[in-house]
Design an enzyme around this catalytic site. Structure first.
Site, PDB file in Angstrom:
ATOM      1  CE1 TYR A   1       2.895  -4.197   6.984  1.00 21.94           C
ATOM      2  CE2 TYR A   1       2.764  -1.816   7.253  1.00 21.94           C
ATOM      3  CZ  TYR A   1       2.713  -2.932   6.444  1.00 21.94           C
ATOM      4  OH  TYR A   1       2.490  -2.792   5.097  1.00 21.94           O
TER       5      TYR A   1
ATOM      6  NE  ARG B   1      -4.444   1.672   2.484  1.00 20.39           N
ATOM      7  CZ  ARG B   1      -4.772   0.385   2.650  1.00 20.39           C
ATOM      8  NH1 ARG B   1      -4.039  -0.376   3.440  1.00 20.39           N
ATOM      9  NH2 ARG B   1      -5.807  -0.145   2.014  1.00 20.39           N
TER      10      ARG B   1
ATOM     11  N   PRO C   1       7.483  -6.231   4.890  1.00 23.29           N
ATOM     12  CG  PRO C   1       5.244  -6.207   5.604  1.00 23.29           C
ATOM     13  CD  PRO C   1       6.497  -7.043   5.637  1.00 23.29           C
TER      14      PRO C   1
ATOM     15  CG  ASP D   1      -0.242  -0.008   2.546  1.00 24.54           C
ATOM     16  OD1 ASP D   1       0.994  -0.140   2.554  1.00 24.54           O
ATOM     17  OD2 ASP D   1      -0.921   0.091   3.580  1.00 24.54           O
TER      18      ASP D   1
END
Length: 640
Positions: free
Chosen positions: A264, A256, A339, A49
């Site tokens: 995370y 987002r 990530p 993302d």
């Protein structure tokens, strides 16, 4: 019923971001392309993302309507990053210790910020582009590859289709799960014969396995939960990207679109490296409960979970990104990592962006030597990605530390690489050097060939050979429009020869440019010999001139040779190739590039916007050698 047969220039296996980037590039390069995917639709939730400024530059380069602008219309812009650590005197609580400007748009010659948008949104922007583009490259879904065969005897045959891939359409009962791996070759519904194949089919890549390539590296015993959700919280930085370290673990957050936030969350470690961690038992509530402990004294709950997963930290890399320079791999198919650095999707798409124009050039010219540079250039980038990801993973796994309390200083070691602007390709067939290069090909002839051409980087002291050229504002000489120079570098497969002649009121400068124009116009010049006779003169190598005359109207640009503003009997002159430097909207491009306007210089920009050569303005012989070793002479091609 026998399988149908199709011949294509390029077969792309996998329609994630790397595959769709390849498809967009192939469409613009007019390659006959087929792209397939096992899934019946694009990603709907979760996955990658983060998008960085270099990726957005590339997306914008495909033209209008801009993929980048479509993404920016939906994405969340990351303007600031907060660092949180245990509170002095109350270790079980956290406090903000730093607020750091993300600032990717402030990097030299950059104009885009860091943003976040779901992978599905990124994929949809590419799909919309392919739908608008006229070349009919469309994703064909519910197709799985079954067999790959490479005819090595045909490797050097320019007209051959030496790679065969057998495809099978998935039955309806297979589309929701995994394809039947036991299906026989006889069940193939299509055989694709391709000049080139690109596998962008993820970490469990069928293409990589079919080539017998192994991934090397390790997996740790450290596990993180990742979750996209709408938070209910009194945490003050819930809409700010955060690096959070506490006595109970670590969290990285990313705001987002649509009110979502990605967490995370460090879940802990297995009892021993290599031991089993049962991911199936982890729930969103487990991730939230662990997050609550880390975020104390702040509260956290959620109203909606859009997606969640669990990953185990590890870094793995394939030994090679290509097989015989006919079958290539990109993205997660050749490099996997955690990530936590937010660079994976970007590096994957930039793999594809590095490759496709080289395939198009090889098909057009018959010169396959340049294809070896894909492996050498992107392997170095992938190794740096793996190294930096390992350091960033340790940063989150090791808890509060000196680095976590000096986050801005720690982040500086990563920012330029993660943004994409610092990627630098070593001297090769495509990137000349100021000193003798050992070459990137095999054999003494190849090395001797490379040693004939040298750059003079001191003529543009702030440009770096092998790096993407920065973008600064210039003024269109004819229209007065002020634009970032990158907007003149559209991803069409064209090379650019940038001429910096200084002030054209100076008789010497004016004379040098006119002499150059007459030489470039000659039928024997590399501009002509590298361009098919049936194509426009600027279709392979485009000449852009940037002068310093102020005011620019003191020069009549139409009096310059037509090669600088090519004439078309249907459209007249091309009014978009001559520019004046702009001094009112940021840095002067001459100063920003480190160019002495009294001396000037010439810069070759590759189709992927990386600097390939810097030399004297009048040294057309070196420029000719540079281009002719890559873009074979028209006579040689026609006689081949």
């Amino acid at each position: 019923m026998s399988a149908k047969t199709l011949e294509v220039d390029l077969l792309i296996i996998g329609a994630g971001p790397a595959g769709l980037m390849a498809a967009a590039w192939a469409s613009r390069c007019k390659l006959k392309t087929k792209i397939i995917d096992e899934k019946n639709a694009r990603v709907r939730t979760g996955q990658a993302d983060g998008l960085h400024c270099r990726t957005l530059e590339i997306m914008d380069s495909f033209g209008s309507p801009s993929i980048a602008h479509e993404i920016l219309g939906q994405a969340c812009v990351i303007k600031e990053i907060s660092s949180w650590n245990p509170k002095e005197g109350c270790e079980e609580h956290i406090e903000r210790t730093e607020s750091v400007r993300s600032g990717e748009e402030d990097l030299p010659g950059s104009r885009y910020p860091q943003v976040s948008l779901s992978q599905g949104g990124v994929e949809q922007a590419f799909l919309n582009f392919l739908e608008r583009d006229g070349d009919m490259v469309r994703v064909e879904r519910n197709l799985t590859p079954m067999k790959l065969r490479v005819e090595e005897a045909l490797m050097d045959d320019h007209d051959a289709y030496p790679v065969e891939v057998y495809l099978r359409e998935l039955a309806k009962d297979e589309r929701a799960g995994s394809p039947d791996s036991a299906a026989s070759e006889n069940s193939a519904t299509e055989v694709v014969r391709a000049k080139y194949v690109l596998g962008t089919d993820g970490a469990h890549s069928w293409t990589r396995k079919a080539l017998g390539l192994q991934m090397e590296g390790d997996t740790t015993n450290k596990h993180f939960g990742v979750m996209d959700f709408i938070p209910l919280s009194n945490f003050p930085d819930i809409r700010i990207s955060c690096a959070i370290h506490s006595s109970s673990g670590s969290i990285m957050t990313l705001p987002r679109e649509d009110g979502l936030v990605r967490f995370y969350v460090q879940l802990g470690e297995s009892s021993a490296k290599g031991s089993t961690f049962d991911r199936s038992k982890v729930t969103p509530d487990d991730i939230i409960e662990t997050s609550r402990k880390i975020l104390q004294p702040y509260t956290l709950d959620y109203s909606h979970c859009d997606w969640f997963s669990v990953y185990t930290v590890g870094q793995r890399l394939a030994r090679s990104f290509s097989h015989l320079d006919r079958v290539f791999l990109a993205g997660d198919a050749v490099h996997t990592h955690s990530p936590t650095m937010g660079a994976g999707m970007n590096v994957s798409m930039q793999d594809s962006y590095n490759l496709i124009w080289k395939i198009a050039t090889a098909i057009r010219t018959g010169n396959r030597e340049i294809l070896a540079t894909y492996n050498t250039e992107r392997m170095v980038t992938a190794k740096e990605l793996i190294e930096k990801d390992r350091a960033m993973s340790n940063f989150y796994c090791d808890g509060p530390s000196a680095n976590s309390k000096r986050y801005q200083e720690f982040r500086e070691a990563f920012r330029d690489f993660v943004s994409g602007v610092a990627v630098e390709y070593s001297p090769s067939l495509l990137t000349s050097s100021a000193k003798i290069s050992n070459g990137c090909g095999d054999g003494k002839d190849s090395q001797q060939h490379l040693q004939q051409i040298y750059s003079k980087p001191s003529l543009a002291s702030n440009l770096t050979l092998g790096q993407r050229i920065p973008s600064y504002y210039v003024t269109n000489h004819f229209t007065a429009e002020v634009i970032p120079i990158h907007t003149a570098f559209k991803s069409t497969g064209q090379w650019r020869l940038l001429l910096f002649p200084g002030d054209l009121r100076n008789p010497t400068n004016n004379s040098i440019l006119r002499t150059l124009g007459h030489k470039l116009s000659a039928s024997t010049s590399f501009i002509h010999t590298c361009t098919p006779s049936s194509s426009p003169i600027d279709s392979v190598i485009e000449i852009l001139t940037i002068h310093t005359t102020n005011p620019r109207t003191l020069v009549s640009a139409l009096d310059l040779p037509d090669i600088f503003h090519p004439w078309s009997p249907t459209r007249g002159h091309d009014y978009f190739k001559i520019f004046a430097r702009d001094t009112e909207n940021g840095d002067d491009i001459y100063k920003a590039f480190g160019i002495d306007e009294d001396r000037g210089c010439a810069v070759v920009v590759r189709p992927d916007m990386h600097v390939g050569y810097i030399g004297e303005l009048e040294d057309l012989e070196s420029v000719r050698k540079y281009f002719e070793r890559i873009l074979k002479l028209k006579g040689e091609r026609e006689g081949a």
